[in-house]
Design a protein around this motif. Structure first.
Motif, PDB file in Angstrom:
ATOM      1  N   GLU A  23       0.946  -1.113  -0.090  1.00 15.58           N
ATOM      2  CA  GLU A  23       0.007  -0.010   0.160  1.00 15.58           C
ATOM      3  C   GLU A  23       0.727   1.273  -0.012  1.00 15.58           C
ATOM      4  O   GLU A  23       0.635   2.281  -0.458  1.00 15.58           O
ATOM      5  CB  GLU A  23      -0.750  -0.032   1.200  1.00 15.58           C
ATOM      6  N   ASN A  24       2.003   1.134   0.671  1.00 19.28           N
ATOM      7  CA  ASN A  24       2.865   2.213   0.617  1.00 19.28           C
ATOM      8  C   ASN A  24       4.008   2.271  -0.443  1.00 19.28           C
ATOM      9  O   ASN A  24       4.657   1.209  -0.288  1.00 19.28           O
ATOM     10  CB  ASN A  24       3.606   2.284   1.986  1.00 19.28           C
ATOM     11  N   PRO A  25       4.081   3.070  -1.423  1.00 22.88           N
ATOM     12  CA  PRO A  25       5.087   2.958  -2.536  1.00 22.88           C
ATOM     13  C   PRO A  25       6.477   2.998  -2.107  1.00 22.88           C
ATOM     14  O   PRO A  25       7.207   2.380  -2.730  1.00 22.88           O
ATOM     15  CB  PRO A  25       4.476   4.207  -3.332  1.00 22.88           C
ATOM     16  N   GLN A  26       6.807   3.675  -1.006  1.00 24.70           N
ATOM     17  CA  GLN A  26       8.019   3.573  -0.595  1.00 24.70           C
ATOM     18  C   GLN A  26       8.539   2.459  -0.074  1.00 24.70           C
ATOM     19  O   GLN A  26       9.801   2.057  -0.183  1.00 24.70           O
ATOM     20  CB  GLN A  26       8.292   4.776   0.461  1.00 24.70           C
ATOM     21  N   LYS A  27       7.703   1.660   0.682  1.00 24.31           N
ATOM     22  CA  LYS A  27       8.111   0.090   0.973  1.00 24.31           C
ATOM     23  C   LYS A  27       8.357  -0.805  -0.364  1.00 24.31           C
ATOM     24  O   LYS A  27       9.180  -1.596  -0.012  1.00 24.31           O
ATOM     25  CB  LYS A  27       7.041  -0.347   2.044  1.00 24.31           C
ATOM     26  N   ALA A  28       7.581  -0.310  -1.182  1.00 23.40           N
ATOM     27  CA  ALA A  28       7.784  -1.167  -2.265  1.00 23.40           C
ATOM     28  C   ALA A  28       9.007  -0.906  -3.154  1.00 23.40           C
ATOM     29  O   ALA A  28       9.787  -1.724  -3.271  1.00 23.40           O
ATOM     30  CB  ALA A  28       6.766  -0.942  -3.548  1.00 23.40           C
ATOM     31  N   ARG A  29       9.505   0.450  -3.191  1.00 19.48           N
ATOM     32  CA  ARG A  29      10.699   0.712  -3.500  1.00 19.48           C
ATOM     33  C   ARG A  29      12.111   0.108  -2.912  1.00 19.48           C
ATOM     34  O   ARG A  29      12.944  -0.346  -3.266  1.00 19.48           O
ATOM     35  CB  ARG A  29      10.912   2.413  -3.481  1.00 19.48           C
ATOM     36  N   LYS A  30      11.844   0.229  -1.564  1.00 14.10           N
ATOM     37  CA  LYS A  30      12.976  -0.317  -0.639  1.00 14.10           C
ATOM     38  C   LYS A  30      12.853  -2.025  -0.921  1.00 14.10           C
ATOM     39  O   LYS A  30      14.001  -2.604  -0.702  1.00 14.10           O
ATOM     40  CB  LYS A  30      12.683  -0.188   0.862  1.00 14.10           C
ATOM     41  N   ALA A  31      11.710  -2.567  -0.900  1.00 10.29           N
ATOM     42  CA  ALA A  31      11.577  -4.049  -1.073  1.00 10.29           C
ATOM     43  C   ALA A  31      12.167  -4.579  -2.230  1.00 10.29           C
ATOM     44  O   ALA A  31      12.751  -5.621  -2.231  1.00 10.29           O
ATOM     45  CB  ALA A  31      10.294  -4.596  -0.715  1.00 10.29           C
ATOM     46  N   SER A  32      12.149  -3.950  -3.423  1.00 13.62           N
ATOM     47  CA  SER A  32      12.400  -4.526  -4.594  1.00 13.62           C
ATOM     48  C   SER A  32      13.615  -4.246  -5.266  1.00 13.62           C
ATOM     49  O   SER A  32      14.335  -4.922  -5.598  1.00 13.62           O
ATOM     50  CB  SER A  32      11.387  -3.876  -5.638  1.00 13.62           C
ATOM     51  N   ALA A  33      14.059  -3.141  -4.712  1.00 12.38           N
ATOM     52  CA  ALA A  33      15.802  -2.711  -5.124  1.00 12.38           C
ATOM     53  C   ALA A  33      15.891  -2.597  -6.585  1.00 12.38           C
ATOM     54  O   ALA A  33      16.955  -3.020  -7.106  1.00 12.38           O
ATOM     55  CB  ALA A  33      16.815  -3.448  -4.346  1.00 12.38           C
ATOM     56  N   LEU A  34      14.809  -2.058  -7.272  1.00 10.96           N
ATOM     57  CA  LEU A  34      14.949  -2.380  -8.806  1.00 10.96           C
ATOM     58  C   LEU A  34      15.608  -0.977  -9.450  1.00 10.96           C
ATOM     59  O   LEU A  34      15.671  -0.038  -8.679  1.00 10.96           O
ATOM     60  CB  LEU A  34      13.586  -2.235  -9.323  1.00 10.96           C
ATOM     61  N   PRO A  35      16.598  -1.033 -10.405  1.00 14.21           N
ATOM     62  CA  PRO A  35      17.054   0.342 -10.786  1.00 14.21           C
ATOM     63  C   PRO A  35      15.933   1.211 -11.478  1.00 14.21           C
ATOM     64  O   PRO A  35      14.956   0.843 -11.890  1.00 14.21           O
ATOM     65  CB  PRO A  35      17.907  -0.371 -12.234  1.00 14.21           C
ATOM     66  N   ARG A  36      16.243   2.538 -11.189  1.00 13.23           N
ATOM     67  CA  ARG A  36      15.174   3.662 -11.688  1.00 13.23           C
ATOM     68  C   ARG A  36      15.948   4.254 -12.729  1.00 13.23           C
ATOM     69  O   ARG A  36      16.969   4.307 -12.976  1.00 13.23           O
ATOM     70  CB  ARG A  36      15.102   4.474 -10.468  1.00 13.23           C
ATOM     71  N   VAL A  37      14.888   4.774 -13.715  1.00 10.82           N
ATOM     72  CA  VAL A  37      15.356   5.703 -14.676  1.00 10.82           C
ATOM     73  C   VAL A  37      14.548   6.643 -14.671  1.00 10.82           C
ATOM     74  O   VAL A  37      13.357   6.901 -14.275  1.00 10.82           O
ATOM     75  CB  VAL A  37      15.272   4.969 -16.083  1.00 10.82           C
ATOM     76  N   GLN A  38      15.240   7.953 -15.121  1.00 12.77           N
ATOM     77  CA  GLN A  38      14.102   8.990 -15.155  1.00 12.77           C
ATOM     78  C   GLN A  38      13.421   9.281 -16.372  1.00 12.77           C
ATOM     79  O   GLN A  38      14.376   9.420 -17.646  1.00 12.77           O
ATOM     80  CB  GLN A  38      15.411  10.479 -14.832  1.00 12.77           C
ATOM     81  N   VAL A  39      12.370   9.508 -16.537  1.00 14.33           N
ATOM     82  CA  VAL A  39      11.433   9.585 -17.686  1.00 14.33           C
ATOM     83  C   VAL A  39      10.612  10.761 -17.462  1.00 14.33           C
ATOM     84  O   VAL A  39       9.715  10.749 -16.550  1.00 14.33           O
ATOM     85  CB  VAL A  39      10.710   8.366 -17.890  1.00 14.33           C
TER      86      VAL A  39
END
Length: 84
Positions: free
Chosen positions: A41-57
């Protein structure tokens, strides 16, 4: 060793098909969409849990659908070394 590669490839392809059904015609997904995929439910938890690389679009961080599919395939096979 070859079976693991084939099994991983099949799991990744299945994940790609699932993501294509959920978000047709997209290449990059937002953090909110990633949170939905991982069940957070919390997007920030998803960001930490997945550790996926991000790109700026367009000035916004997004996540490549292929990276998400790879992560899902590794998780399905039990081969994850993610952040806790």
């Amino acid at each position: 060793m070859m079976n693991e590669t084939i099994t991983y490839a099949a799991a990744r392809q299945e994940a790609v098909r699932d993501l294509d059904r959920m978000y047709p015609g997209t290449i990059f997904l937002t953090l909110e969409q990633v949170a939905n995929i991982y069940g957070y439910e919390n997007p920030q938890k998803a960001r930490k849990a997945s550790a996926l690389p991000r790109v700026q679009v367009g000035g916004r961080a997004k996540y490549y659908k292929g990276d998400i599919a790879s992560d899902i395939a590794r998780r399905r096979l039990g081969n994850v070394e993610g952040k806790r």
